[in-house]
Scaffold this motif. Sequence first.
Motif, PDB file in Angstrom:
ATOM      1  N   LEU A 103       0.721  -1.074   0.004  1.00 15.79           N
ATOM      2  CA  LEU A 103      -0.017  -0.031   0.138  1.00 15.79           C
ATOM      3  C   LEU A 103       0.860   1.225   0.075  1.00 15.79           C
ATOM      4  O   LEU A 103       1.748   1.199   0.944  1.00 15.79           O
ATOM      5  CB  LEU A 103      -1.036   0.043   1.199  1.00 15.79           C
ATOM      6  CG  LEU A 103      -1.825   1.285   1.556  1.00 15.79           C
ATOM      7  CD1 LEU A 103      -2.754   1.275   0.545  1.00 15.79           C
ATOM      8  CD2 LEU A 103      -2.511   1.206   2.719  1.00 15.79           C
ATOM      9  N   ARG A 104       0.658   2.115  -0.841  1.00 13.60           N
ATOM     10  CA  ARG A 104       1.353   3.477  -1.111  1.00 13.60           C
ATOM     11  C   ARG A 104       0.401   4.697  -1.092  1.00 13.60           C
ATOM     12  O   ARG A 104      -0.579   4.556  -1.909  1.00 13.60           O
ATOM     13  CB  ARG A 104       2.201   3.283  -2.195  1.00 13.60           C
ATOM     14  CG  ARG A 104       3.445   2.259  -2.159  1.00 13.60           C
ATOM     15  CD  ARG A 104       4.338   2.375  -0.920  1.00 13.60           C
ATOM     16  NE  ARG A 104       4.999   3.681  -0.999  1.00 13.60           N
ATOM     17  CZ  ARG A 104       5.800   4.337   0.065  1.00 13.60           C
ATOM     18  NH1 ARG A 104       5.755   3.691   1.259  1.00 13.60           N
ATOM     19  NH2 ARG A 104       6.411   5.469  -0.315  1.00 13.60           N
ATOM     20  N   GLY A 105       0.960   5.435  -0.470  1.00 11.95           N
ATOM     21  CA  GLY A 105      -0.088   6.902  -0.692  1.00 11.95           C
ATOM     22  C   GLY A 105       0.787   7.743  -1.507  1.00 11.95           C
ATOM     23  O   GLY A 105       1.819   7.995  -1.885  1.00 11.95           O
ATOM     24  N   ILE A 106      -0.257   8.369  -2.347  1.00 12.85           N
ATOM     25  CA  ILE A 106       0.173   9.542  -3.411  1.00 12.85           C
ATOM     26  C   ILE A 106      -0.621  10.733  -3.126  1.00 12.85           C
ATOM     27  O   ILE A 106      -1.813  10.857  -2.975  1.00 12.85           O
ATOM     28  CB  ILE A 106      -0.207   8.812  -4.818  1.00 12.85           C
ATOM     29  CG1 ILE A 106       0.511   7.607  -5.165  1.00 12.85           C
ATOM     30  CG2 ILE A 106      -0.128  10.289  -5.686  1.00 12.85           C
ATOM     31  CD1 ILE A 106       0.294   7.364  -6.489  1.00 12.85           C
ATOM     32  N   SER A 110       3.952  14.680  -8.096  1.00 14.97           N
ATOM     33  CA  SER A 110       5.560  14.381  -7.829  1.00 14.97           C
ATOM     34  C   SER A 110       5.684  12.835  -7.206  1.00 14.97           C
ATOM     35  O   SER A 110       6.547  12.292  -7.513  1.00 14.97           O
ATOM     36  CB  SER A 110       6.001  15.360  -7.019  1.00 14.97           C
ATOM     37  OG  SER A 110       5.364  15.481  -5.839  1.00 14.97           O
ATOM     38  N   ASP A 111       4.873  12.812  -6.245  1.00 16.45           N
ATOM     39  CA  ASP A 111       4.769  11.426  -5.336  1.00 16.45           C
ATOM     40  C   ASP A 111       4.601  10.281  -6.604  1.00 16.45           C
ATOM     41  O   ASP A 111       5.134   9.250  -6.623  1.00 16.45           O
ATOM     42  CB  ASP A 111       3.537  11.364  -4.396  1.00 16.45           C
ATOM     43  CG  ASP A 111       3.951  12.010  -3.076  1.00 16.45           C
ATOM     44  OD1 ASP A 111       5.107  12.587  -2.921  1.00 16.45           O
ATOM     45  OD2 ASP A 111       3.034  12.287  -2.397  1.00 16.45           O
ATOM     46  N   PHE A 169       5.660   5.287  -8.898  1.00 18.16           N
ATOM     47  CA  PHE A 169       5.558   4.761 -10.211  1.00 18.16           C
ATOM     48  C   PHE A 169       6.775   3.691 -10.437  1.00 18.16           C
ATOM     49  O   PHE A 169       6.772   2.684 -10.918  1.00 18.16           O
ATOM     50  CB  PHE A 169       4.977   5.277 -11.293  1.00 18.16           C
ATOM     51  CG  PHE A 169       4.983   4.527 -12.788  1.00 18.16           C
ATOM     52  CD1 PHE A 169       3.862   4.198 -12.988  1.00 18.16           C
ATOM     53  CD2 PHE A 169       6.018   4.599 -13.572  1.00 18.16           C
ATOM     54  CE1 PHE A 169       3.735   3.207 -14.366  1.00 18.16           C
ATOM     55  CE2 PHE A 169       5.932   4.086 -14.734  1.00 18.16           C
ATOM     56  CZ  PHE A 169       4.833   3.322 -15.097  1.00 18.16           C
ATOM     57  N   GLN A 170       8.024   4.471 -10.584  1.00 21.77           N
ATOM     58  CA  GLN A 170       9.234   3.947 -10.416  1.00 21.77           C
ATOM     59  C   GLN A 170       9.604   2.674  -9.680  1.00 21.77           C
ATOM     60  O   GLN A 170       9.841   1.884  -9.948  1.00 21.77           O
ATOM     61  CB  GLN A 170      10.366   4.940 -10.585  1.00 21.77           C
ATOM     62  CG  GLN A 170      10.385   5.832 -11.789  1.00 21.77           C
ATOM     63  CD  GLN A 170      11.517   6.593 -11.473  1.00 21.77           C
ATOM     64  OE1 GLN A 170      11.760   7.310 -10.392  1.00 21.77           O
ATOM     65  NE2 GLN A 170      12.416   7.069 -12.737  1.00 21.77           N
ATOM     66  N   PHE A 207      -2.209   1.845  -4.829  1.00 23.58           N
ATOM     67  CA  PHE A 207      -2.118   3.295  -4.643  1.00 23.58           C
ATOM     68  C   PHE A 207      -3.244   3.874  -3.919  1.00 23.58           C
ATOM     69  O   PHE A 207      -4.330   3.525  -4.611  1.00 23.58           O
ATOM     70  CB  PHE A 207      -1.537   4.154  -5.948  1.00 23.58           C
ATOM     71  CG  PHE A 207      -0.252   3.754  -6.657  1.00 23.58           C
ATOM     72  CD1 PHE A 207       0.779   4.042  -5.718  1.00 23.58           C
ATOM     73  CD2 PHE A 207      -0.198   3.279  -7.881  1.00 23.58           C
ATOM     74  CE1 PHE A 207       1.857   3.567  -6.331  1.00 23.58           C
ATOM     75  CE2 PHE A 207       0.949   2.858  -8.369  1.00 23.58           C
ATOM     76  CZ  PHE A 207       2.087   2.989  -7.688  1.00 23.58           C
ATOM     77  N   MET A 208      -3.222   4.805  -3.122  1.00 21.53           N
ATOM     78  CA  MET A 208      -4.380   5.401  -2.504  1.00 21.53           C
ATOM     79  C   MET A 208      -4.016   6.841  -2.279  1.00 21.53           C
ATOM     80  O   MET A 208      -2.799   7.375  -1.685  1.00 21.53           O
ATOM     81  CB  MET A 208      -4.584   4.782  -0.980  1.00 21.53           C
ATOM     82  CG  MET A 208      -5.244   3.375  -1.181  1.00 21.53           C
ATOM     83  SD  MET A 208      -5.922   2.754   0.436  1.00 21.53           S
ATOM     84  CE  MET A 208      -7.247   3.730   0.537  1.00 21.53           C
TER      85      MET A 208
END
Length: 164
Positions: free
Chosen positions: A89-92, A96-97, A102-103, A119-120
């Motif tokens: 789980l990753r926050g955006i 820029s995030d 993505f990388q 992505f959340m």
Amino acid sequence: MHTVKAIYPGTFDPLTNGHLDLIARGAKIVDHLVVAILRNAEKAPPLFTVSERVEMITEATAGLGNVSVATFDGLLVDFCREQGATAVLRGIRAVSDYEYEFQMAMMNRKLAPEIETLFMMPAEKYTYVSSRLIKGVFELGGDVSSLVPPLVEERLKAKVARQK
């Protein structure tokens, strides 16, 4: 029955309400969420020790029965495999995030195609909040009470008092 275990990695130095928003919402969509504190972060020296961060996150998420806290170093995908997790789980917060995340997601997919990245976006009121910003504002005497849990604000005050 298939269960989904996800890892929410970060430094969490300090834990913010934006982090808590993602933890609470993420915990609703997976069976078990592990908040994983990165021990060997390449960032500036941390304000809080790893054990202090574990304690704060554990206390702040105590009401969420399917959330646990762990620490790791090394590759995230290796930690996911050790934990039996199938998702990250990753926050955006901003574009820029997204570019950075993505990388990282593509590299993780290359290393471990069985692990998905979710992505959340945080609640709108936290889209600009970062741990780095919280530390900077607090160290200059700004009010961060609406951006961090009360227990984090208390510990920030105690840290500053000890440094004086």
